[in-house]
Design a protein around this motif. Sequence first.
Motif, mmCIF file in Angstrom:
data_model
loop_
_atom_site.group_PDB
_atom_site.id
_atom_site.type_symbol
_atom_site.label_atom_id
_atom_site.label_comp_id
_atom_site.label_asym_id
_atom_site.label_seq_id
_atom_site.Cartn_x
_atom_site.Cartn_y
_atom_site.Cartn_z
ATOM 1 N N ALA A 26 0.817 -1.216 0.000
ATOM 2 C CA ALA A 26 0.000 0.000 0.000
ATOM 3 C C ALA A 26 0.852 1.268 0.000
ATOM 4 N N ALA A 27 1.914 1.292 0.823
ATOM 5 C CA ALA A 27 2.748 2.490 0.917
ATOM 6 C C ALA A 27 3.498 2.720 -0.396
ATOM 7 N N ALA A 28 4.058 1.616 -0.964
ATOM 8 C CA ALA A 28 4.828 1.751 -2.202
ATOM 9 C C ALA A 28 3.937 2.223 -3.342
ATOM 10 N N LEU A 29 2.639 1.837 -3.298
ATOM 11 C CA LEU A 29 1.711 2.260 -4.357
ATOM 12 C C LEU A 29 1.553 3.769 -4.355
ATOM 13 N N ALA A 30 1.464 4.341 -3.140
ATOM 14 C CA ALA A 30 1.304 5.790 -3.037
ATOM 15 C C ALA A 30 2.530 6.483 -3.621
ATOM 16 N N GLU A 31 3.702 5.912 -3.312
ATOM 17 C CA GLU A 31 4.942 6.497 -3.842
ATOM 18 C C GLU A 31 4.998 6.406 -5.361
ATOM 19 N N LEU A 32 4.615 5.236 -5.852
ATOM 20 C CA LEU A 32 4.616 4.999 -7.300
ATOM 21 C C LEU A 32 3.715 6.014 -8.017
ATOM 22 N N GLU A 33 2.584 6.265 -7.402
ATOM 23 C CA GLU A 33 1.627 7.201 -7.994
ATOM 24 C C GLU A 33 2.241 8.590 -8.102
ATOM 25 N N LYS A 69 -1.259 7.193 -19.789
ATOM 26 C CA LYS A 69 -1.673 7.719 -18.494
ATOM 27 C C LYS A 69 -2.906 6.950 -17.979
ATOM 28 N N GLU A 70 -3.858 6.724 -18.902
ATOM 29 C CA GLU A 70 -5.059 5.985 -18.498
ATOM 30 C C GLU A 70 -4.740 4.557 -18.109
ATOM 31 N N GLU A 71 -3.825 3.958 -18.894
ATOM 32 C CA GLU A 71 -3.469 2.563 -18.608
ATOM 33 C C GLU A 71 -2.850 2.461 -17.210
ATOM 34 N N LEU A 72 -1.915 3.370 -16.925
ATOM 35 C CA LEU A 72 -1.234 3.289 -15.628
ATOM 36 C C LEU A 72 -2.206 3.538 -14.473
ATOM 37 N N ALA A 73 -3.093 4.526 -14.668
ATOM 38 C CA ALA A 73 -4.047 4.838 -13.596
ATOM 39 C C ALA A 73 -4.943 3.637 -13.322
ATOM 40 N N ALA A 74 -5.382 2.952 -14.389
ATOM 41 C CA ALA A 74 -6.273 1.803 -14.217
ATOM 42 C C ALA A 74 -5.536 0.684 -13.489
ATOM 43 N N LYS A 75 -4.278 0.448 -13.891
ATOM 44 C CA LYS A 75 -3.508 -0.635 -13.254
ATOM 45 C C LYS A 75 -3.262 -0.318 -11.785
ATOM 46 N N LEU A 76 -3.008 0.960 -11.534
ATOM 47 C CA LEU A 76 -2.778 1.389 -10.146
ATOM 48 C C LEU A 76 -4.030 1.137 -9.295
ATOM 49 N N ASP A 77 -5.203 1.500 -9.856
ATOM 50 C CA ASP A 77 -6.456 1.304 -9.111
ATOM 51 C C ASP A 77 -6.687 -0.169 -8.823
ATOM 52 N N ALA A 78 -6.435 -1.003 -9.845
ATOM 53 C CA ALA A 78 -6.675 -2.437 -9.673
ATOM 54 C C ALA A 78 -5.783 -2.980 -8.556
ATOM 55 N N ARG A 79 -4.531 -2.533 -8.553
ATOM 56 C CA ARG A 79 -3.583 -3.038 -7.552
ATOM 57 C C ARG A 79 -3.977 -2.516 -6.152
ATOM 58 N N LYS A 80 -4.459 -1.249 -6.130
ATOM 59 C CA LYS A 80 -4.895 -0.685 -4.844
ATOM 60 C C LYS A 80 -6.029 -1.527 -4.271
ATOM 61 N N ALA A 81 -6.937 -1.925 -5.149
ATOM 62 C CA ALA A 81 -8.073 -2.721 -4.687
ATOM 63 C C ALA A 81 -7.575 -4.053 -4.127
ATOM 64 N N GLU A 82 -6.573 -4.644 -4.803
ATOM 65 C CA GLU A 82 -6.030 -5.928 -4.349
ATOM 66 C C GLU A 82 -5.395 -5.817 -2.966
ATOM 67 N N THR A 83 -4.641 -4.743 -2.781
ATOM 68 C CA THR A 83 -3.888 -4.635 -1.525
ATOM 69 C C THR A 83 -4.716 -3.992 -0.415
ATOM 70 N N ALA A 85 -5.305 -0.898 -0.275
ATOM 71 C CA ALA A 85 -4.862 0.484 -0.075
ATOM 72 C C ALA A 85 -6.010 1.412 -0.435
ATOM 73 N N GLY A 86 -6.132 2.535 0.222
ATOM 74 C CA GLY A 86 -7.193 3.482 -0.089
ATOM 75 C C GLY A 86 -8.413 3.263 0.783
ATOM 76 N N ALA A 87 -8.521 2.070 1.447
ATOM 77 C CA ALA A 87 -9.634 1.871 2.367
ATOM 78 C C ALA A 87 -9.388 2.736 3.603
ATOM 79 N N VAL A 88 -10.478 3.097 4.279
ATOM 80 C CA VAL A 88 -10.314 3.953 5.459
ATOM 81 C C VAL A 88 -9.686 3.137 6.586
ATOM 82 N N ASP A 89 -8.660 3.679 7.186
ATOM 83 C CA ASP A 89 -8.046 3.001 8.332
ATOM 84 C C ASP A 89 -8.809 3.433 9.589
ATOM 85 N N LEU A 90 -9.635 2.514 10.090
ATOM 86 C CA LEU A 90 -10.515 2.877 11.203
ATOM 87 C C LEU A 90 -9.748 3.373 12.411
ATOM 88 N N LYS A 91 -8.550 2.823 12.601
ATOM 89 C CA LYS A 91 -7.792 3.188 13.798
ATOM 90 C C LYS A 91 -7.270 4.612 13.703
#
Length: 348
Positions: A26-33, A69-83, A85-91
């Motif tokens: 999740a953290a590396a995805l944010a950096e990649l973005e 740009k669209e391709e990368l954004a879509a791949k990023l979203d898909a990977r975020k969903a897998e990991t 990442a982007g979900a609210v951290d309740l804590k």
Amino acid sequence: MNQADWKNKLALIRDGFLSGLAAADAAALAELETHYLGRKGELTLSLRELKDFPLEERKVLGALGNALKEELAAKLDARKAETGAGAVDLKKSQFDLTLAGYPFAKGSLHPLTLTVDKMCDGFQKLGFSIAQGPLIEEDYFNFEALNFPPDHPARDMQDTFYVDLKDASGKDLMLRTHTSPVQIRTMKTRTPPLRTVSAGRVFRSEAVDASHSFAFHQLEGFCLDRNITMADLKWTLEAFMQDLFGSSAKIAFSPSFFPFVEPGAQAAVSCVFCGSEAACPVCKGTGWIELLGAGVIHPNVIRACGYDPEQWSGFAFGAGIERFAMLLFGIKDMRMFYENDLRILKQL
Ligand code: DAH
């Protein structure tokens, strides 16, 4: 930079991004973005360089860049969903999302409204449409066209509230004493064959007790067509009662008088609450519950509405809605419907 160099650069960006993506948490995805797609990201900056190319080349290269740009954004979203990442951290959230919400009081329909809806539904299933009429009515519609001649004693049956206003013919207006005037209004504005029901409030100068009120509700129905007889009336009422009270319900007529029907009848439904037991509080052991006034429409009424009674015939019926509601909800005193005590209404 020429076209070929720029395309090359784009290919390198793509390779770099994809190899980073495969292993990113999740953290590396944010950096990649940020690194590739952020405001100062590699791809963003490369797209900005396009302004130095001639217009024709810029168009082609721009399309390539945007597609990437669209391709990368879509791949990023898909990977975020897998990991996740982007979900609210309740804590970490400043809100406690696990807290219960505030209870929200839900309204519900009044038992009389429910009864009207149920009765109208029943008749709609039999092909009846819904009609409406005014609460303040003219003498002509409430009495005269319904074959109540002026000064006829039948008018006394209906203790009328007059209003201090005159209609076009100089007669006092009144609060309608029954829903029968809607028959006249419907016959005069629509063409047969007709089958309509109309539910609404009616008024009579009566003392309030467990089964009377100065304002109550009626449901009126009528049919105007060719060759209509008492048998059509009986079938219609029986089908309606069976829909409402179950398939064993039967209808019985006994003779009665209303100026606008001939023959006129009281219609009773077989007691669906007992087997004619003497102790039954609803039918008092008779096995029958009187529920409606009904009959075959009087030729004078058909004539008053502009039709030839040799050509057209019909039936009509009128019922007190409170009486049905009392049976459906098992209530013994109709004042309960008007007091609006929520402690009782909520139980229904
Ligand atoms: N209008 C009558 C009343 O209020 C009830 C009634 C009786 C209506 C017979 C009808 C009917 O249509 O046919 O007392």
